[in-house]
Design a protein around this motif. Sequence first.
Motif: not given
Length: 359
Positions: A190-197, A215-218, A254-259
Motif C-alpha cells: 500500500x503506497x500512500x502519497x502525502x504526509x498528513x493526518x 508513505x512517500x512525500x517530497x 498486481x496487488x499493489x494499492x496506491x492512494x
Amino acid sequence: MRAMLEQLITLAEHGPVALARVVDTTGPGPREPGAAMIVTPSGEVFGSLSGGCVEAAVVESARQVLTTGHAVTDRFGYADGDGLAVGLTCGGEIEVFVEQVGPDHLAMLAELRQQIADGSPVALATRLDTTAEWQLLRTDSTAAWHDVDRDAVALLTAGRSGVVGADECEADASPRPRVFVQVFGVPARMILAGANDFVRALSRTGRQLGYRVTVVDARETFATPARFPAAHEVVVDWPHRYLRTEYETGRIDRRTVVCVLTHDTKFDVPTIAAALDIDDIAFVGALGSRRTHAERTERLRAAGVTESKLARLKSPLGLDLNARTPDETAISIAAQILAERGNASGRPLDRINGPIHYS
C-alpha cells in the motif's frame, strides 16, 4: 519459520522434534505470527518466540508434545517483570502452538522449500488441535480443505499470516476447525502519497490489513518515521518519481494499492497520472471532494491521461459512510479497497441475499 526451514528439515530427517510457533498476538509483542522455535528430544533449542519471556514454559510443552505426540496450545499474557508468573512484560498476549514434526512431514516441507525458492506465494495451513494436520495452499488452490480454504487463500493473497475458521458455518455445514495460515510470500503493498493526518490514519489501517505500507512525500520536514510509526517505510521523494522507480525495479505488482491523499495539485496530478500509467497496479484512489475531483480530472486530461485510464481512478475515494475524521475516512477507504479486491458490492449485508462469504 522461514529462516529456520532448512534447519527444521535437517533435524526432522533424524526423528521427531517439537516445533513451536506464534500463531496469534494481541497488543504489543516481541514477535509476529509465524515466529518459530525448535526443541529437540535432547533439549537443544533453536530460535526464539519472545526474546526470553516465555521460552522456558514452551520448552516444557515441547517435551510433553514429544512424549505424547499430541499438539498443545499455550497462551501467555502480561506478567509483572518483578513477579514469578510466566508471560510478557510488554503488555501484549501471544498464542503459541507446539506440535511434533518428523520424517512424515519431510515431503511437504521439501515442497514448501521449493515453492519459496521459486518465488511462488504459498501458505502452510495447520489445524490448531491435537492432530496438527497440515496442508499447503497456493493462490490458485481449488480443492476444499475443511471449509477454510477460501479464507486461507484470501490471507495468502493479502500476504498476511493469521488464524481462520472456528466461526459460524453455512446451513448444514460441519463446524470449521481453527487453522493457522502461515504465509510465505511478499505482502501486498500500500503506497500512500502525502504526509498528513489522513495518511497517518490509513497507514495504521493498511498495516492491520496486512499491507506493507509506504508513505512517500517530497517534503522532508513532514515525511518522517516519527510522524508515521505504523508505516513500514517513509520515503522522501516526489511520489510520481518514486512510483516509476518502484515499477521499473519490479517492486510493484498486481496487488499493489496506491492512494493519493496530498490535497495539492503539484503532487496529486503527476502522481495519479504515473499510477494510472502502470497497468499492474490493482487500485488507484485519490481523496478529495467532488469539486476537487472534477477539477483534477480536467488537469489529468490536459496532462494526456486517456479516458480509459481515468476510468480506473477511484475518486472521490472511499465508501459512503459519512466519514469526517481521519480515522473514519481511513475505514471508508479500506472498506472500498476490500470490496474492490473481493469483487464485492460494499452494501450492507442485511440488504442483500445469498451467502456472506463467497469466492
